[in-house]
Design an enzyme around this catalytic site. Structure first.
Site, short mmCIF file in Angstrom:
data_model
loop_
_atom_site.label_atom_id
_atom_site.label_comp_id
_atom_site.label_asym_id
_atom_site.label_seq_id
_atom_site.Cartn_x
_atom_site.Cartn_y
_atom_site.Cartn_z
NE ARG A 77 -7.99 0.20 -53.71
CZ ARG A 77 -7.37 -1.29 -53.61
NH1 ARG A 77 -7.56 -2.11 -54.65
NH2 ARG A 77 -6.48 -1.55 -52.58
CG HIS A 123 -1.69 -1.95 -53.18
ND1 HIS A 123 -2.83 -1.85 -53.61
CD2 HIS A 123 -0.99 -3.00 -53.51
CE1 HIS A 123 -3.09 -2.73 -54.23
NE2 HIS A 123 -2.13 -3.87 -54.33
CD GLU A 170 -5.44 -8.47 -52.83
OE1 GLU A 170 -4.31 -8.65 -52.94
OE2 GLU A 170 -6.31 -8.41 -53.43
CG ASN A 310 -8.92 -6.15 -53.60
OD1 ASN A 310 -9.84 -5.10 -53.79
ND2 ASN A 310 -7.81 -5.86 -53.38
CE1 TYR A 312 -8.04 -9.32 -60.02
CE2 TYR A 312 -7.83 -9.40 -57.65
CZ TYR A 312 -7.57 -8.61 -58.78
OH TYR A 312 -6.99 -7.36 -58.67
CD GLU A 381 -6.75 -5.07 -56.27
OE1 GLU A 381 -6.39 -6.24 -56.79
OE2 GLU A 381 -6.02 -4.34 -55.49
#
Ligand code: PNW
Length: 480
Positions: A77, A123, A170, A310, A312, A381
């Site tokens: 990606r 992005h 995002e 995404n 984290y 991500e």
């Protein structure tokens, strides 16, 4: 108990973004993006750096493809630099064939190497000219038309070869970091010690609306004019982290968790799946939250072919008493790393916001799946920085056991979500293939599975995690 598995055709690989890796900012007719100009403002980037050289990936596409092959990636990606393709950005501005052909060749080379490309259109690197010309994302009518035109140029060039498109990466980060905190380009905020312009109480909601509508138009165009001929899927990628109540016995903290998720994820997810913003947001923000016109609603609702996720970390969420601050973006909540009992949500990393908690990943996969009626999810991500990694000697830095454990635990949690909870997750891209320009943190924070030696010609040195991920997927993906 049998080990959790993933399906045979599960798509896994690595992710990057144009401004974070490409460098070559003046090459082949590229013009400035808002990140080029933002980096030139003193004090905005921790180490006063920029993406001017970064990983030099624009000139090293074959090296990056070799690297991907050598570590077994099935997919990659990456994002396109809009100001390479249309340097001035607008629908009446010239297309830069050199910039466009760079990506056409890159996609061809990836496919020839057996690597599936996933292409992100935006992005965060808006052509700077559009910021100057009409205020960029704040100007919905202009921005939507220009983005849709840019998307068309990209689809015409790439739709035959690319099966996965992501419109925006995002939008939450763009809206909050770019227009409320002012720590990302274009750096707008109500905080006059940070920037002379901006209104954090209004602008985040305005720019998010622009992105949602622009996403809807790009998707409609793709479905009307490209998908019938070439197939392929298109979606937006939303960031979202898990939340646990700070005090699990306080109903107000339990409610705050749900409200926080609506402000962070529902903000963009609800319009796309339900056609409107969450009620909790309308209640708090009233007329500061834009209304969808009937035309906008029709174009935004149902505009995801999959859910781009995404993810984290996790936080403890505590309710705040009283009237929310004018520029509150959290649903009047506070995100904390330690709960009432004094327990930490996860270990420290180099990123102050990033405290890993793999079970939270499984829980959030469930939350998203339940809220949006079981969409197919591609994790676009997931990854981590390591506390102090940048200060280690290279031999130690390459033994990134903390990152290895992170991936082991997160991939395991995802396999549990698939096998035990029946979550339809079909892909996973680790962030990131390379150490790279970590936005306002510059190069001090490293997210790569590959060490990039910025002092010695951007050479690449795969860390232990780069080699281990394929073994993790080998052991968890079911053979036919
Ligand atoms: C993502 N936060 O950004 C981006 O998509 C990447 O470009 C970036 O390098 C990566 O995560 C690591 O940071 C985020 O403050 C940036 O919560 C900041 C936050 C979340 C995601």
């Amino acid at each position: 108990m049998a080990k959790s598995q993933l399906p045979p055709d599960f798509l896994w690989g690595f992710a990057t973004a144009a401004y974070q890796i490409e460098g070559a900012v003046h090459e082949d007719g590229r013009a400035d993006s808002i990140w080029d100009t933002f980096c030139r403002q003193p004090g905005k980037i921790a180490d006063a750096s920029s993406g001017e050289v970064a990983c030099d990936s624009y000139r090293r596409t074959s090296q990056d493809i070799e690297l991907l092959k050598s570590i077994g990636a099935k997919a990659y990606r990456f994002s396109l630099s809009w100001s390479r393709i249309i340097p001035l950005g607008g629908r009446d501005d010239p297309v830069n064939e050199k910039g466009l052909q760079h990506y056409v060749h890159f996609v061809d080379d990836l496919r020839a190497a057996g690597i599936e490309p996933l292409v992100t259109l935006y992005h965060w690197d808006l052509p700077d000219n559009l910021e100057k010309r009409y205020g960029g994302l704040l100007n919905k009518d202009e921005f939507v038309q220009d983005f849709t035109h840019y998307a068309k140029v990209v689809f015409e060039a790439l739709a035959g070869q690319v099966k996965y498109f992501i419109t925006f990466n995002e939008p939450w980060c763009v809206a909050v970091h770019g227009y409320q905190k002012g720590i990302f380009a274009p750096g707008r905020t109500s905080d006059r010690s940070v920037n002379p312009e901006g209104d954090g109480s209004r602008e985040p909601w305005i720019v998010a609306h622009s992105m949602l509508v622009a996403h809807g138009h790009a998707v409609k165009l793709f479905r009307d004019e490209f998908k019938p001929k070439h197939g392929g899927r298109i979606a937006i990628t939303l960031n979202g982290d898990w939340g646990e109540p700070w005090d699990k016995n306080d109903p107000k903290d339990v409610a705050a968790v749900q409200r926080k998720q609506e402000f962070f994820i529902g903000w963009h997810g609800d319009p796309i799946y339900f056609g409107d913003y969450p009620a909790s947001m309308r209640e708090q923000l009233q007329d500061r939250l834009p209304e969808f016109t009937e035309e906008e609603r029709a174009i935004v609702k149902g505009s995801n072919d999959f859910y781009g996720m995404n993810h984290y970390c996790a936080d403890y969420v505590r309710h705040i008493e009283g009237v929310p601050a004018a520029d509150d973006v959290t649903g009047n909540t506070e995100l904390l790393k330690v709960n009432k009992e004094g327990e930490r949500i996860g270990p420290e990393t180099q990123s102050s916001w990033l405290t890993p908690n793999p079970l939270g990943f499984r829980k959030l996969l469930n939350w998203i799946s339940n809220r949006y009626d079981h969409p197919t999810i591609y994790v676009t991500e997931n990854g981590t920085s390591l506390k102090g990694e940048n200060d280690l000697p290279i031999d130690q830095l390459l033994e990134d056991d903390f990152r290895v454990q992170f991936f082991e635990d997160y991939i395991g949690a995802m396999a549990d979500a698939y096998t035990l909870d029946k979550i339809d997750v079909q892909g996973y891209m680790a962030w990131s293939l390379l150490d790279n320009f970590e936005w306002a943190e510059g190069y001090e924070t490293r997210f790569g599975v590959t060490y990039v030696d910025y002092e010695h010609g951007q050479t690449r040195h795969p860390k232990k995690s780069a080699r281990m991920i394929r073994h993790m997927f080998d052991s968890v993906i079911r053979k036919e």
